[in-house]
Motif scaffolding. Structure first.
Motif, PDB file in Angstrom:
ATOM      1  N   GLN A 676     -18.616  -9.189  -2.328  1.00  0.00           N
ATOM      2  CA  GLN A 676     -17.864  -7.981  -2.644  1.00  0.00           C
ATOM      3  C   GLN A 676     -18.170  -7.494  -4.059  1.00  0.00           C
ATOM      4  O   GLN A 676     -18.303  -6.293  -4.297  1.00  0.00           O
ATOM      5  N   HIS A 677     -18.317  -8.444  -4.980  1.00  0.00           N
ATOM      6  CA  HIS A 677     -18.602  -8.092  -6.372  1.00  0.00           C
ATOM      7  C   HIS A 677     -19.951  -7.394  -6.491  1.00  0.00           C
ATOM      8  O   HIS A 677     -20.099  -6.406  -7.246  1.00  0.00           O
ATOM      9  N   GLU A 678     -20.925  -7.860  -5.756  1.00  0.00           N
ATOM     10  CA  GLU A 678     -22.259  -7.252  -5.835  1.00  0.00           C
ATOM     11  C   GLU A 678     -22.320  -5.897  -5.147  1.00  0.00           C
ATOM     12  O   GLU A 678     -23.158  -5.051  -5.506  1.00  0.00           O
ATOM     13  N   THR A 679     -21.449  -5.684  -4.169  1.00  0.00           N
ATOM     14  CA  THR A 679     -21.431  -4.360  -3.538  1.00  0.00           C
ATOM     15  C   THR A 679     -20.924  -3.288  -4.495  1.00  0.00           C
ATOM     16  O   THR A 679     -21.174  -2.091  -4.290  1.00  0.00           O
ATOM     17  N   GLU A 680     -20.222  -3.727  -5.559  1.00  0.00           N
ATOM     18  CA  GLU A 680     -19.754  -2.777  -6.572  1.00  0.00           C
ATOM     19  C   GLU A 680     -20.860  -2.418  -7.561  1.00  0.00           C
ATOM     20  O   GLU A 680     -20.624  -1.655  -8.500  1.00  0.00           O
ATOM     21  N   GLY A 681     -22.040  -3.001  -7.359  1.00  0.00           N
ATOM     22  CA  GLY A 681     -23.171  -2.668  -8.211  1.00  0.00           C
ATOM     23  C   GLY A 681     -23.389  -3.616  -9.366  1.00  0.00           C
ATOM     24  O   GLY A 681     -24.272  -3.385 -10.211  1.00  0.00           O
ATOM     25  N   MET A 710     -23.073  -3.776 -15.242  1.00  0.00           N
ATOM     26  CA  MET A 710     -22.413  -2.921 -14.277  1.00  0.00           C
ATOM     27  C   MET A 710     -23.252  -1.653 -13.998  1.00  0.00           C
ATOM     28  O   MET A 710     -24.205  -1.354 -14.737  1.00  0.00           O
TER      29      MET A 710
END
Length: 823
Positions: A676-681, A710
């Motif tokens: 999920q964290h990586e889907t935020e870029g 980020m």
């Protein structure tokens, strides 16, 4: 004297008269009494069975009991191997020796010609209950012990020869409370020329004072005070009964500090002496899997090792947390350090004791190691050390004797030899040098017979340490004890009660017991003491210790200044100390009074946190070099990294089991959050990176767990936490109170950045908790650091605050004397 009268009646010449005593401690006493009452006449021979038999030459056979633990352990192994129990010989050898020694007291009392009949009865006795499957091992030990005791020759067999009775006109046996079957057999062989006298004479009870104590410490102090009161009143010698070995040693130490002359007839285990600790410490440090604590303890106590080098090495090992010594060799040493040479020397010494060898070769190698590390001269010059050398046979002369023994030809590993040496030292008592004139005599209370004690102090008279019916020693059942001729529980109880009654006939008796043990559990007085109370033969008395009124002297709060201790470098944890308590910062950071870290401790949640930091760091570095898509492959990679870190840190599988059992949930929860964290870029940039920045006169330093980039190009500083989520949430409620994330932000030269704690839960849920005002908190923190350090440099006081949870686990609490403040 009754003995003199018997000699006159029987017209027995003193040189042909033997007086047999129940225990050896009476020998010098009765000889002195005889010399005082008959200074011009001949004295009879005062002997015990052991001293009398020592006058006759005896050589034990290869399979005989020698009553030397070192030799009998080797012989026991031979018996076990012949019985098909070689695989369990390490475990059973000492138990077999103990059982055989118990039976030997009965077997030796049988005339050698009649010993085979005793062996028949013994075989029947040990067979009782042998059909039970769960008792097969105990039954086998009993059979071997019976055969060993029955087939052995004994030094005391010489006393059962007919010519001994022919050479003696009169045998007088003085009986104590414990029946001696050998003495009675000898007396029977003398027929009418033997007379038995009891040392236990009836008499009135003395003045008995009862002292209930709060706990073991209170009991020891009261007992020591009782002894001192008797000595001050001129009632010497004072008998101190050795009921509880540990308690007796505490009392002895208190009396020794007062300079009293003490004769200790009981002593203590040779294995507990400093000399034995040094020699056994050398062995344990040489084990292939020795812990760092064991090796460091050996090196610090070795005279041949420079203390400065040993201490420097210890500091480095503790700082690195290296629990296993084999990990110490990989330490990187700074230029000019002396401890790398010490590591090489220690490993060279340890290497000499690695290969298996015979017992004689082991003793030679051990002696050479003790000489090389400087212990040998100290052992030779110490009373306990000399006994250690003699008991273990470490001298070259003893080595020749070991070489001639077939039992010692087997090759021992280091573990085998260490176990053998430990058993030998455990089986021997050390008795310190006795003073010329004693004021206190330490002895068992049932050996007060014929003693001229003016007073008696009996500590340890509680239900645990002084039961009226002692537990019979050994693995034998009640039926077996009867058939084997061993003393039964009823007999032991009768002897205990008789000794108790006799001891209480001393003119002045102090009886002490504790009402609670070390753990706080309540303890009752012994049934023997309760009987005294019910019969009204004793009463409680006042505390024998002197009461002193000490005026209260409260300690003021410390108010030091750190002007002369400039702060050149500051970490987040150090500044947190300053914010929580200025005195804590002064003591632990400016003065550097840090606690020495423990090495060999149980793993806790902090160890799990450190392990997890390394695992996640390695995982993300591996992902950056070789990207792996989300799914099972990432889980496999994370497991592989976890295994590598576990192996590298030397974590034992069993000890790490509670954490490794929770790892699958932790892993899955973290990977779910990461996806999920990586889907935020977010893109991983660095892990476990060291940073420093100069801030005016001070350098800020720190290690950041993780930094991500980020989508907008800003940095996100993250710190992993394995604590409870609520605890982590409390950290971010007040941004200006949260030192850690603000300090990490100050280490980076970025004007815009984010910061968050990543709470990695053990129950499978990982969450990120953002510190939304981290830039504001950073600016305030920088201003606060400069302001606080300026005030310290200007001489501002650094008081101990003594408030909040900071005091609960503070290492400086003993320095600031928080618990003794006046206000």
């Amino acid at each position: 004297m009754r003995i003199a009268e018997l000699m006159n009646e029987r017209r027995a010449h003193p040189a042909r008269t033997v007086v047999l005593l129940p225990y050896i401690q009476l020998l010098p006493l009765v000889r002195q009494v005889w010399a005082e009452q008959s200074p011009n006449g001949f004295a009879p021979r005062f002997e015990t069975t052991r001293t009398w038999s020592s006058a006759h030459a005896f050589a034990a056979g290869a399979d005989d009991l020698s009553f030397d633990m070192g030799l009998d352990l080797l012989t026991a192994r031979g018996w076990l191997e012949r019985a098909g129990l070689a695989a369990r010989a390490d475990l059973l050898s000492s138990r077999l020796v103990e059982a055989a020694w118990q039976l030997a007291g009965v077997a030796a009392a049988e005339v050698p010609a009649e010993r085979p009949q005793w062996a028949v009865r013994a075989r029947v006795a040990v067979a009782l209950g042998a059909e039970a499957q769960a008792l097969q091992l105990e039954a086998a030990l009993g059979r071997i012990a019976a055969e060993w005791a029955a087939g052995s020759a004994y030094a005391t067999d010489a006393l059962l020869r007919p010519e001994i009775a022919q050479q003696t006109d009169l045998l007088v046996t003085l009986e104590g409370f414990e029946a001696d079957p050998l003495a009675r057999t000898i007396a029977r062989s003398f027929g009418g020329n033997a007379v038995s006298l009891s040392l236990d004479e009836e008499g009135p009870m003395g003045v008995i004072a009862l002292h209930p104590a709060r706990d073991p410490s209170d009991e020891a102090e009261r007992a020591a005070a009782c002894v001192l009161r008797h000595v001050e009143a001129g009632r010497v010698p004072v008998a101190l009964a050795a009921i509880d070995r540990v308690l007796t040693r505490r009392i002895r130490a208190m009396l020794g500090a007062r300079g009293l002359g003490i004769r200790d007839e009981t002593g203590w285990k040779l294995s507990t002496t400093r000399a034995a600790a040094h020699v056994m410490g050398a062995l344990r440090a040489c084990a292939w899997n020795a812990g760092s604590d064991a090796v460091l303890d050996w090196l610090k106590n070795a005279p041949a090792v420079a203390p400065a080098s040993a201490c420097a090495l210890e500091r480095r090992v503790r700082r690195e947390g290296l629990r296993e010594w084999r990990s110490v060799a990989s330490l990187q040493s700074p230029e000019g350090a002396k401890w790398p040479a010490l590591i090489e020397q220690a490993n060279a010494w340890r290497e000499t004791l690695q290969p298996a060898r015979t017992l004689a070769q082991w003793l030679q190698s051990w002696r050479e190691l003790l000489q090389a590390c400087g212990h040998w001269p100290r052992l030779e010059g110490d009373m306990a050390g000399a006994q250690v050398i003699s008991t273990l046979g470490l001298t070259p002369e003893s080595q020749l004797q070991w070489q001639q023994l077939p039992q010692a030809a087997r090759r021992f590993t280091l573990a085998d030899f260490t176990a053998w040496a430990n058993e030998v030292l455990e089986a021997v008592n050390f008795k310190p040098e006795q003073p010329g004139s004693e004021q206190v005599v330490i002895l068992p209370f049932n050996q007060l017979l014929a003693r001229d004690a003016a007073a008696l102090v009996l500590p340890g008279c509680d239900e645990v340490r002084l039961p009226p019916s002692p537990e019979p020693p050994g693995p034998w059942t009640a039926a077996q004890r009867v058939m084997l001729g061993l003393r039964s529980r009823d007999t032991l109880e009768q002897e205990q009660r008789a000794g108790w009654r006799s001891a209480l006939r001393t003119a002045h008796c102090d009886v002490l017991w504790r009402t609670s043990d070390d753990s706080g559990e309540p303890v009752l007085a012994s049934t023997l003491v309760q009987s005294l109370m019910l019969e009204g033969q004793a009463g409680q008395v006042a505390d024998p210790r002197d009461l002193r009124e000490v005026p209260a002297q409260p300690v003021p709060k410390p108010l030091p200044t750190g002007t002369h201790l400039p702060v050149a470098q500051l970490s987040a944890s150090a500044y947190e100390d300053l914010r929580r308590c200025p005195y804590r910062f002064f003591a632990l950071r400016q003065l550097g009074l840090q606690e020495a870290s423990e090495i060999d401790t149980e793993l806790d949640k902090r160890d799990f946190g450190n392990w997890l930091h390394k695992v996640l760091s390695g995982f993300h570095e591996a992902l950056r070099s070789t990207p792996v898509p989300h799914g099972p492959q990432r889980a496999q990679l994370l497991d592989a990294i976890a295994d590598e870190v576990t192996h590298a840190q030397g974590l034992e599988e069993g000890e790490f089991l509670p954490f490794s059992a929770a790892w699958p949930q932790v892993r899955d929860g973290y990977l779910l959050w990461l996806a999920q964290h990586e889907t935020e870029g977010a893109v991983f940039e660095r892990a476990e990176s060291d940073h420093e920045i100069q801030l005016g006169p001070v350098k800020l330093v720190g290690r950041i767990d993780r930094i991500d980039r980020m989508p907008d190009g800003s940095l996100l500083v993250m710190d992993y936490k394995t604590e409870g989520r609520q605890t982590t949430a409390e950290r971010i409620k007040q941004p200006v109170e949260d030192t850690q994330l603000a300090f990490y932000a100050a280490l980076l030269e970025e004007d815009t950045l984010g910061a968050a704690y990543v709470n990695v839960g053990e129950r499978g849920e990982t969450r990120r908790l953002d510190q939304l005002r981290v830039v504001e908190a950073r600016d305030l923190l920088v201003e606060s650091i400069l302001h606080d350090l300026s005030r310290i440099e200007g001489g501002a006081q650094m008081p101990a605050l003594g408030e909040g949870i900071a005091c609960e686990f503070c290492a400086a609490r003993g320095l600031c004397r928080r618990d003794w403040w006046s206000s």
